[in-house]
Design a protein around this motif. Structure first.
Motif, short mmCIF file in Angstrom:
data_model
loop_
_atom_site.label_atom_id
_atom_site.label_comp_id
_atom_site.label_asym_id
_atom_site.label_seq_id
_atom_site.Cartn_x
_atom_site.Cartn_y
_atom_site.Cartn_z
N ASP A 79 0.91 -1.28 -0.24
CA ASP A 79 0.10 0.17 -0.07
C ASP A 79 1.25 1.73 0.22
O ASP A 79 0.53 2.39 0.20
CB ASP A 79 -1.08 -0.21 0.99
N ARG A 197 -6.58 -5.12 -1.24
CA ARG A 197 -7.40 -5.39 -2.98
C ARG A 197 -6.63 -4.22 -4.63
O ARG A 197 -6.66 -4.72 -5.36
CB ARG A 197 -8.48 -5.87 -3.34
N LYS A 198 -7.14 -2.96 -4.05
CA LYS A 198 -5.87 -2.06 -5.21
C LYS A 198 -4.58 -2.29 -5.27
O LYS A 198 -3.68 -1.76 -5.82
CB LYS A 198 -6.63 -0.82 -4.96
N THR A 199 -3.99 -3.27 -4.63
CA THR A 199 -2.65 -3.41 -4.19
C THR A 199 -2.02 -4.05 -5.39
O THR A 199 -2.88 -5.40 -5.23
CB THR A 199 -1.60 -3.40 -2.99
N LYS A 465 -4.42 -6.66 -14.20
CA LYS A 465 -5.05 -6.27 -15.27
C LYS A 465 -6.57 -6.39 -14.77
O LYS A 465 -7.76 -5.87 -14.34
CB LYS A 465 -4.53 -4.89 -16.38
N GLY A 468 -7.90 -6.17 -11.58
CA GLY A 468 -7.94 -4.27 -10.76
C GLY A 468 -7.40 -3.41 -10.05
O GLY A 468 -6.99 -3.00 -9.03
N LYS A 469 -5.86 -5.00 -10.61
CA LYS A 469 -4.04 -4.92 -9.35
C LYS A 469 -3.37 -4.36 -10.11
O LYS A 469 -3.64 -3.47 -11.23
CB LYS A 469 -4.10 -6.26 -8.73
#
Length: 486
Positions: A79, A197-199, A465, A468-469
């Motif tokens: 993060d 989840r975005k990392t 991708k 979503g990462k």
């Protein structure tokens, strides 16, 4: 801004360069061939400085993993993507026509340091700290006890830690240590899943954290609030972590305002933030948010671990017995002395975050096992002309990327000076990778090039991708090698 956003200004044309660096003109001598062992920040910053300030030098970088960037890839928290931006500068260095990258080569096993010294005019060891300090207490090997280093490696996709499978089935975790790594681990344990989840955290660790029962994390240190090693940015992040409430004991901070009056500004601001968090009554809105927080974390001081306590069957950790301490002396040099009192803290997960440790690489290289460093003077290895070191293996495992940058520039400067005054004789030609390549071939080792890494990189980014990462790290070296047709 210099590499990685550091406030270092390199120079323009020939002659003097600000910051005490001197530019070497390439016409002075034939092309020196140099190699760097390790492709983390220390290795890349060393290579970058040599290439920038010597117009003819060629630098080869060796790395034991197929993939480069060391702790930028495997240490920096998922993060904290902004910290990883230094990779862009390192990529520029690796793409230079005078630089080459050879991954999947373990120096000391696939090729010896002596063999590298035969092939190059100078060898720089920048291989970092691949081990951790041990607690040295009973129960340290029980199930449920891990080093923070292994835990960080696990969630960051370090191949050697991919099968760690930490047991997150308990409610309380205890982290031993008050540094930034300890705060990273606490934050990852308590972060809401949508944030993670975005990392680029690994798929496997994300799945394990999704099932985690941990809702309380204590960070425990032997000394007091004035001796913590973490920095204000990381503490503020922890205090503001959504869904997690800080629990600081006001008694730990009583009277500290006076003690920090003359402290250096970073220490003063850090302590003030802890005092504010511990003593100030939060506003109504904050109180409501914190009361609803499903998770909590706190700092415990002046407690030194004596023993990890086992469950009835003798297999798992159920807590840690702590010796209470008092401080002798003040400031950074204060020592924790046991008072004779003990207490037990219950927990099912123990993470020891008391520091990294370098290991000797090759019997031919001097090594101070007490301090965990290669004995050196300004990066020149004692007693071995032509051998240098930079980064953690040179100075010990402390500091941030900028610290390592300055340290590596210092070593690179020693190499450049030794070339200029003839301590390193660049007039005798050296074969460089040509010589090493035949040694590796004879031992069945196939190096990975930087363009090979770029294929692995592209595959990771494509997989990320889809999820979503920013990337989905490949954690198995064999899969990396298959991907590039090795």
């Amino acid at each position: 801004m210099g590499p990685g956003g550091a406030c270092w200004r390199g120079g323009g044309g020939g002659g003097g360069v600000p910051g005490g660096f001197t530019r070497w003109l390439s016409s002075a001598s034939p092309a020196p061939r140099l190699c760097v062992v390790g492709s983390g920040p220390a290795g890349f910053y060393t290579a970058q400085h040599i290439l920038k300030h010597h117009g003819g030098a060629r630098v080869d970088i060796y790395e034991k993993l197929p993939v480069p960037f060391g702790l930028v890839r495997f240490g920096v928290a998922p993060d904290h993507p902004e910290v990883k931006n230094v990779i862009n500068a390192f990529t520029q260095t690796a793409r230079s026509e005078r630089c080459a990258y050879y991954g999947n080569v373990t120096v000391g096993r696939d090729v010896t340091v002596a063999e590298l010294q035969q092939a190059y005019h100078a060898v720089v060891l920048s291989y970092g700290a691949e081990d951790n300090r041990v607690l040295g207490i009973p129960g340290e090997n029980l199930s449920g006890v891990y080093s923070a280093r292994a835990f960080v490696g696990w969630y960051n996709g370090l191949p050697e830690n991919r099968d760690l499978k930490p047991d997150l089935g308990c409610e309380t975790a205890l982290i031993l240590g008050h540094g930034n790594v300890a705060l990273d681990v606490a934050r990852i344990l308590l972060s809401p899943l949508p944030l993670l989840r975005k990392t680029d955290i690994t798929d496997g660790s994300l799945a394990a954290l999704a099932c985690s029962k941990v809702k309380r994390v204590w960070l425990v240190g032997r000394r007091g609030p004035l001796q913590v090693a973490f920095t204000i940015k990381e503490l503020r992040e922890m205090i503001n972590l959504p869904g997690a409430r800080p629990v600081l004991n006001p008694a730990d901070f009583a009277g500290l305002e006076n003690a920090i009056k003359d402290a250096p500004r970073p220490r003063k601001r850090l302590t003030e933030l802890m005092i504010k968090t511990a003593l100030e009554k939060p506003g109504e809105k904050t109180t409501e948010v914190q009361a609803a927080a499903p998770r909590e974390w706190g700092l415990k001081f002046q407690r030194s671990p004596q023993e990890v306590l086992a469950t009835a069957d003798g297999r798992r950790a159920r807590g840690v017995r702590m010796a209470l301490t008092r401080l002798e002396g003040s400031g950074d040099s204060a020592k924790a002395i046991p008072t004779g009192d003990v207490e037990e803290l219950e927990c099912g997960l123990v993470l020891s975050s008391i520091g990294y440790r370098s290991l000797p690489l090759d019997p031919a290289v001097p090594f101070d096992s007490q301090r965990g460093v290669i004995p050196n003077s300004s990066g020149r290895v004692e007693g071995v002309p032509g051998l240098y070191c930079s980064g953690w293996v040179k100075r010990g495992p402390t500091g941030v990327i900028i610290t390592t940058m300055n340290d590596s520039f210092d070593t690179a400067q020693s190499v450049l000076e030794d070339l200029q005054v003839g301590v390193l004789d660049a007039s005798a030609s050296r074969e460089g990778f040509g010589a090493v390549e035949s040694i590796l071939r004879s031992r069945g080792v196939r190096p990975v090039s930087f363009s090979d890494w770029e294929k692995i990189d592209a595959a990771e980014v494509a997989r990320g991708k889809a999820a979503g990462k920013p990337r989905e790290k490949i954690v198995d070296p064999q899969e990396m090698l298959r991907l590039i047709g090795h």
